[in-house]
Every structure is written in C-alpha cells, then in structure tokens.
Motif scaffolding. Structure first.
Motif, PDB file in Angstrom:
ATOM      1  N   ARG A 212       0.829  -1.202   0.000  1.00  0.00           N
ATOM      2  CA  ARG A 212       0.000   0.000   0.000  1.00  0.00           C
ATOM      3  C   ARG A 212       0.864   1.253   0.000  1.00  0.00           C
ATOM      4  O   ARG A 212       0.636   2.185  -0.759  1.00  0.00           O
ATOM      5  N   SER A 213       1.839   1.251   0.883  1.00  0.00           N
ATOM      6  CA  SER A 213       2.676   2.444   1.066  1.00  0.00           C
ATOM      7  C   SER A 213       3.451   2.778  -0.199  1.00  0.00           C
ATOM      8  O   SER A 213       3.531   3.938  -0.596  1.00  0.00           O
ATOM      9  N   TRP A 214       4.014   1.764  -0.874  1.00  0.00           N
ATOM     10  CA  TRP A 214       4.808   2.054  -2.071  1.00  0.00           C
ATOM     11  C   TRP A 214       3.928   2.472  -3.239  1.00  0.00           C
ATOM     12  O   TRP A 214       4.343   3.276  -4.083  1.00  0.00           O
ATOM     13  N   GLN A 215       2.718   1.949  -3.317  1.00  0.00           N
ATOM     14  CA  GLN A 215       1.813   2.422  -4.363  1.00  0.00           C
ATOM     15  C   GLN A 215       1.447   3.885  -4.137  1.00  0.00           C
ATOM     16  O   GLN A 215       1.351   4.672  -5.084  1.00  0.00           O
ATOM     17  N   LYS A 216       1.258   4.234  -2.872  1.00  0.00           N
ATOM     18  CA  LYS A 216       0.940   5.623  -2.552  1.00  0.00           C
ATOM     19  C   LYS A 216       2.110   6.538  -2.921  1.00  0.00           C
ATOM     20  O   LYS A 216       1.915   7.662  -3.413  1.00  0.00           O
TER      21      LYS A 216
END
Length: 611
Positions: A212-216
């Motif tokens: 999630r964090s890297w997509q954000k």
C-alpha cells in the motif's frame, strides 16, 4: 485565500481516497509475468550467462562450510592429517577465486541485461504513445505521460539489473541450505528452523501495508511531477499574475504529500530487516544451546560431531541473509508492480483511429476531398459537427469561417484523420480515410497551426523536420519563398542557429514563418492553415499572401481564419455555426447575400474603423 486552501485540502482528500481504491488490488502475477517477457530477447545471451555465473558462486558458498566442518575438522584435524589440511586450504582458496570471478561476470552481465531491458521497455512505451490517437492526449497532461516514460520505467531498473538474478540466487541458496541442514542433522535443523513459520506469518501481515505504502509513493510522485511540469511550462503566466507564492504553497503541499508517503513506506519496509535479525538471534541461541547438547551426547547416542556443529553454524549464519534480501526483494517487487500497472495502462491503450490490414497506400494523391453527411463528437455530451457535406475539388482553395467552437478545426482534424467521424465518411480521391494507410495520408498533408511548435535544435533542422532527406539548398529555398530567409540570415549563426525549447529566442511571427517553411518543404498535396497568420504582423502577412498565391496553386488548401481579410481570394468560403454549414460561396457571392458572412465582415471592419 482560505477558500483556495480549503479547495486544495479537499483535492488532496479526494486524491488519497483514490489511492485507497487502487491499492486494494491483489498482487498481479500475470502482470509480473508479462513484465518478464521483456527478458525474452536476451534468453540466449546475457540471461543464461548470468545464471551460470550465479550457480557457480552459489555452489562455492554451499560447498565451503561442508569442506571446513566435515572434512577439515572431523577428518583432517582429528586425524592430524596435515597433507589433507594443506590440500583443503588450496582447494578452498581456488573455490573463492572462482567465486570472485563468477561474481564479477554475474554483475557485468546482469547490468547489461537490465540496461537493455529498460531501454527496450522505454522505447516500446514511447513508440506506442506516439501511435495513439489525439483523443488519448486530450485527456492527459504532458507531465503525467512524462512520469510514466521516465520515472515509472526507472523504478524498474533495480528489478532487472539485480533483482531477478538475486531472487534466483537467494532462493537456490535457501533451498540448498535447508536440504544440507536436514542431511547433517534433522533434529538440529528442526530446532533451528522452528522460528520460520512464525516469521513468515508476521511478515505476511507486513506485506499488505508495505505494498500500500509504495503504491501511494508512486502516485504522489506522479502528482508532484505533473504539477512541476505544468508549473515550469506556465511560469510566464504565473509571474505575470504574481502567483508565485500561491504556486509555491500548492507545490509545498504536493511535495509534503510525497515526503510523508515515502517516509511512511521506508519506515514500514525498514521493519523487516530488524525482524529478520531478531529471528537470526533466536535461531543462533537455539543452535548454541541444542547443538552443545547434541555434541555432548555424542554421535554414538544420536548426537553430532564438532565439525557438523561448525558447518551448522556457518549455514545458520548464511540462512538469514538471503531471507533478509528476499524481504527487500519483495519491497522491490511491490514498487515494480505499482510502476508496471501504470506502464501497462498506457501500453494497453489502443488508438481510436485504427489502421486496417492491407490499407490503401496513396501513391499520387490528387487532393479531392469529400465529406459525406459527417457527424462527429469529442464526447457524448456535445456534437461538434452535424451532418456536414463538403466537396473540395483538387487544387481548390477553400476557407472555413465562424465563431470559436463552430467546428472549423474539427473539419481539419478529420481531413488529417486525427479522429474518425462518428457517422458518415471523409474521402480523399474517392477513398474512405478509414481504409487508407495513415503514413501515406499524412505525408501528403501539411498543417500549420496558430500556436506553432519549434523543436530544440537548429533552424535548418526545424524546417527539415517534415522532410528529413531535403538538401540544404531546398531548405533555404523554402525559407526564401515564405519570407523567412531575411530574419534567419540576421541570426547569429544563420540556419545553424540553435533554438531553445519551443523556440523561445524567436518572436511569434518568426516561429510562424518557420512553420510555413517546414510545411511547404514537405511538398504536400493538401495544405491546412489553421489560423496560421494570426501571429504575423500586417507587413509580413502581405508577403506571405503573395507567396501563398504561388505555393498553393495546384494544391488543395483549407484556410481557417478569423481575420477575414486573408480569405477574400478563396475559391469557396464555408460559414459554420454550432457544427453546421450556414452559407457557402465565394467572397462576392456571400457579401451580396448579406447573411452571416456579411455580418462577420461588417463587424470586423467596423472594429477596425473604430481603431
């Protein structure tokens, strides 16, 4: 100001909501396999060579602990066999030298492999984007397209240069270590590896949050780059309205969004390594405690020898390193997935204007244009053209006039087949343009726009853009015909003068003259002038009008103009309003009819008289 900030805050909230919708997607293995297909051209060169080098270095890593523990300690040292011990030292030294050479070659080959794959992927994406229809660019900013071609592909570089080979190497190393540990001592292997299930359970819980964090991060980075591109290109407007502070405040918000998302992703990713180290510590404690017990128990009673314990200690130390790297590799895969989703989104786009197989190739276009009950709309909400029927004979000069939004430029776009009609047909020389090869059509059409585009490079290169094989003499002759030669000679290096991006060193009129020379050098059968003289002063316009009389002779010409003085001598004038043809005829006929055209001419000259 408060309203502006509130709007920006609301925009950011909507943005984060969108991110949450995107990141719920599961890991797409099909997409990852699609990404790996870019390795195929190198499946017989760099890839196998790198894999062989990796296997050699992995074999050495697995062989040395066995030689040290089982042979050196349990045989040579216990039996005081100095000859065997000497040979072992030589063999292990040679193995390490072999491993060093294999690693050097592996690094060299995987870097060559990665760079070639990145080059191919970027070339494929850029070539694909160039073939997409105008409708694709109507709904996307230049900044968002740049981000895909540059940033998103760059983020895949680590995956292809090191990630794939390291993934294979670490996986083989882990499997090899586990097999060897169970062969050496099943009891001790089970005791040491008992922490693995717990570790995998907890790490699985971390993965979703990390992804999630890297997509954000990727989406925040895209947003920041898009805004940067827009801000830099619109800097003159920003400064002219004194909006530097507001622009900086908005960029600060975008920049902070990227900063916080990257920090959050890095923090979550960093949790994995300490967790692996903790598992390593627990495994080491179990090894020392239970291993010591098995040594004291003795081999005769189901225990182990000292050499086996030493080999175990070697392999246990080696075991957690590839697990840690695999965790980092998983983070790399998450970043790659976030980028590849965005890349394949563009690659999966298909041109709205499709070219048929075995399409008709124009060899000798005459330039007879027909619109047969053409209807067209850019979207469902608004129809741009209503059943337009036109007949433009080859070599005829026609003019399209009307208010902004009446459909003039749409007609020009349909002739170049930047779009296809929603209904009806557009034909040239009797051929429906949907049956014609695009390249053969557009090679024989030159378009000159009001906002002409000048590329970085020399004046000579810009004029030659539409016809790269033209000689210098032909370029100069085209410039002379349109009256551009005079100002070009006054430049510091004449035709070799370097112009900056978008031709900022040139005036609007000079850029327009260059676009005339570029269009005319291409020697087209059809010329479309879309407000082409709007940026040129009256004196220059008079020169161009004289040149155009000679140059347009024998060519089909479509002139779109608000300045009605430029179209008096057109063979036919079409007056458009709300996508419909209201009137048609030459200048004298339409003036005599005292209709819409007469009103347009009268209002324009009334304004001139008032000045």
């Amino acid at each position: 100001m408060e309203t502006s900030k509130k709007d920006k805050k609301n925009h950011l909230t909507r943005f984060h909501y969108t991110v949450e919708q995107v990141i719920e997607k599961p890991f797409n293995w099909k997409q990852m396999l699609r990404l790996l297909t870019y390795l195929k051209p190198y499946a017989k060169s760099y890839l196998p060579a790198a894999i062989i080098a990796m296997l050699v270095s992995t074999f050495v890593r697995l062989a040395v602990p066995i030689l040290v523990g089982k042979v050196a300690i349990d045989i040579a040292i216990l039996n005081k066999d100095t000859t065997l011990l000497t040979w072992l030292v030589v063999i292990i030294g040679c193995l390490y030298l072999l491993s060093y050479l294999a690693n050097v070659l592996r690094i060299k080959w995987v870097n060559q492999l990665g760079q070639n794959v990145i080059y191919d992927l970027r070339h494929h994406l850029f070539s694909h984007v160039q073939r997409l229809s105008h409708g694709f660019f109507d709904h996307r900013s230049a900044g968002s397209i740049l981000v895909r071609i540059l940033n998103d592909i760059n983020s895949l570089q680590e995956l292809f240069t090191n990630g794939i080979i390291n993934l294979l190497m670490d996986s083989i190393t882990l499997i090899g270590i586990m097999v060897i540990l169970f062969v050496l001592s099943p009891k001790l292997a089970i005791a040491v590896l008992i922490v693995l299930p717990i570790m995998f359970y907890i790490s699985t819980k971390l993965r979703r949050n990390i992804r999630r964090s890297w997509q954000k991060v990727r989406i925040n980075q895209s947003r920041m780059n898009s805004h940067l591109n827009e801000a830099i290109q619109g800097m003159r407007i920003t400064q002219s309205f004194s909006q530097e502070r507001e622009n900086a405040e908005f960029f600060d918000g975008v920049n902070k969004g990227f900063f916080h998302s990257f920090r959050d992703a890095a923090k979550k990713s960093a949790l994995f390594r300490p967790f692996v180290d903790m598992s390593d510590a627990v495994g080491t404690i179990i090894l020392i405690a239970f291993g010591s017990y098995l040594i004291l128990l003795g081999e005769a009673n189901g225990g182990i020898a000292i050499g086996t314990f030493v080999s175990f200690a070697y392999f246990t130390g080696m075991f957690w390193e590839p697990i840690s790297r695999l965790g980092q590799m998983y983070n790399q895969l998450l970043m790659a997935m976030a980028s590849s989703e965005r890349i394949f989104e563009f690659l999966d786009e298909r041109p709205n204007v499709k070219e048929k197989e075995n399409a008709y190739v124009f060899q000798n276009m005459k330039g007879h244009i027909q619109f047969e009950r053409v209807q067209f709309s850019y979207n469902q909400d608004r129809i741009a053209l209503h059943e337009i029927s036109l007949n433009i004979e080859a070599g005829e000069t026609i003019a399209l006039v009307g208010h902004t939004g009446s459909g003039k430029s749409t007609i020009a776009n349909l002739i170049s087949r930047f779009y296809d009609p929603t209904e009806g047909a557009v034909k040239i020389d009797g051929k429906d343009l949907r049956d014609v090869e695009l390249a053969s059509l557009r090679e024989q059409i030159s378009v000159v726009l009001q906002d002409t585009f000048i590329f970085s490079g020399t004046i000579m290169e810009n004029i030659r853009f539409g016809r790269p094989d033209a000689t210098d003499e032909e370029v100069i002759e085209a410039a002379k015909v349109v009256g551009a030669d005079d100002f070009i000679k006054r430049l510091s290096n004449g035709y070799a003068t370097e112009v900056e991006e978008r031709g900022n060193i040139l005036s609007a009129g000079e850029r327009q003259l260059l676009s005339f020379a570029r269009a005319l050098l291409a020697n087209p059968r059809i010329i479309i002038l879309d407000e082409a003289t709007a940026s040129i002063d009256t004196e220059s316009e008079m020169k161009i009008q004289q040149a155009l009389k000679r140059l347009l002779k024998g060519r089909t010409s479509i002139i779109i103009a608000h300045r009605l003085s430029t179209i008096r001598e057109a063979d036919k004038i079409f007056v458009l309003e709300n996508g419909k043809i209201l009137e048609s005829g030459n200048h004298q006929t339409l003036i005599a009819e005292r209709g819409k055209y007469y009103e347009l001419v009268k209002s324009q000259f009334t304004m001139l008289d008032a000045l």
